[in-house]
Design a protein around this motif. Structure first.
Motif, PDB file in Angstrom:
ATOM      1  N   LYS A   7     -37.438  -0.071   4.086  1.00  0.00           N
ATOM      2  CA  LYS A   7     -37.634  -1.294   4.846  1.00  0.00           C
ATOM      3  C   LYS A   7     -36.654  -2.344   4.375  1.00  0.00           C
ATOM      4  CE  LYS A   7     -41.075  -4.873   5.858  1.00  0.00           C
ATOM      5  NZ  LYS A   7     -42.450  -5.334   5.561  1.00  0.00           N
ATOM      6  N   THR A  97     -38.331  -3.056  -4.890  1.00  0.00           N
ATOM      7  CA  THR A  97     -37.633  -4.025  -4.048  1.00  0.00           C
ATOM      8  C   THR A  97     -36.263  -4.254  -4.659  1.00  0.00           C
ATOM      9  OG1 THR A  97     -39.717  -5.102  -3.445  1.00  0.00           O
ATOM     10  CG2 THR A  97     -37.682  -6.339  -3.067  1.00  0.00           C
ATOM     11  N   SER A 120     -42.823   2.947  -1.700  1.00  0.00           N
ATOM     12  CA  SER A 120     -41.956   2.190  -0.797  1.00  0.00           C
ATOM     13  C   SER A 120     -40.700   1.678  -1.489  1.00  0.00           C
ATOM     14  CB  SER A 120     -42.722   0.998  -0.213  1.00  0.00           C
ATOM     15  OG  SER A 120     -43.026   0.061  -1.236  1.00  0.00           O
ATOM     16  N   GLN A 122     -37.952  -1.340  -0.550  1.00  0.00           N
ATOM     17  CA  GLN A 122     -37.551  -2.441   0.324  1.00  0.00           C
ATOM     18  C   GLN A 122     -36.198  -2.965  -0.142  1.00  0.00           C
ATOM     19  OE1 GLN A 122     -40.814  -5.162   1.746  1.00  0.00           O
ATOM     20  NE2 GLN A 122     -41.733  -4.480  -0.163  1.00  0.00           N
TER      21      GLN A 122
END
Length: 254
Positions: A7, A97, A120, A122
């Motif tokens: 993302k 991130t 995840s 990002q």
């Protein structure tokens, strides 16, 4: 391991008080866009950076010791992902991130990081000063060879306050970076010693090239300056892990 979706969130000695015209953010971004492969060596780091591999190991191991149950990692100025990869080797369950000025650097980091985490990833292209980030959210923030691009005291204070605010209580900010010394004579001595190190690596022209590049692009501050600033913005503990000439590894705990 399945690969998660990614993302994207939208020859003079260097002196932090010098008055020379410094590189702009755009100039820095353009340089890093062209230098991805050189910043992709996980084992040795940068040749011109003294003890890069040692500092990489120390700040990630320290972060693991401080927050062994960490779930959220922020890597500012992530480059090609070396620090995140090292951290994932110690805490494989992290969501990551990644922030960098350079999109090619982020592309390379994502290519490498997504193979090492099932959680995840990002990415945020831009300047840490401008990117909105959630408060009390990250367990670990890594800042490898990035903060020396900050310019004046207001920049430093704003960024350190921001990095404190986004950490969870008990979280840590771990830094590996180029540093100066507060005493001018000592600063000159240390940077001359670093110049000798560069000359032994690549000769007089290499020494001149690296020191002129640092003087143009970077605005490092001393370890003392940064530790004091961390305490002023609220960090409860600060620690020095390693120092060799004008490179240091250190950090703070919220």
């Amino acid at each position: 391991m399945s690969i998660p979706a990614v993302k994207k969130i939208t020859t003079k000695q260097p002196n932090p008080k010098n008055k020379l015209m410094k590189s702009t953010i755009e100039e820095i971004r353009e340089r890093f866009d062209k230098d991805v492969e050189r910043f992709s060596n996980l084992e040795t780091g940068q040749q011109s950076t003294i003890d890069a591999a040692i500092s990489l190991e120390l700040i990630t191991e320290a972060a693991k010791c401080i927050v062994p149950g960490a779930t959220q990692l922020l890597d500012i100025g992530c480059g090609a992902g070396n620090y995140t990869l090292k951290m994932l080797g110690k805490l494989p369950g992290l969501s990551c991130t990644l922030i960098d000025l350079s999109q090619p650097m982020l592309d390379k980091a994502v290519e490498r990081v997504t193979t090492q985490t099932g959680n995840s990833v990002q990415i945020c292209q831009g300047d840490i000063r401008d990117i909105p980030l959630p408060e009390n959210y990250y367990d670990i923030t890594l800042a490898g060879a990035v903060l020396h691009h900050l310019r004046n005291d207001a920049d430093w204070e704003f960024v350190f306050q921001k990095l404190y605010t986004i950490l969870k209580p008990g979280g840590c900010l771990m830094i590996s970076d180029l540093v100066t010394h507060d005493n001018e004579k000592l600063n000159d001595y240390i940077w001359n010693k670093y110049g000798d190190y560069l000359e032994n690596l690549g000769g007089k022209d290499y020494r001149k090239k690296v020191l002129e590049y640092i003087d143009k692009e970077d605005s490092p501050r001393s370890v003392t300056y940064q530790l004091n600033l961390m305490q002023n913005v609220g960090f409860s503990k600060v620690e020095v892990l390693h120092k060799n000439l004008c490179f240091a590894a250190f950090g703070g705990i919220k």
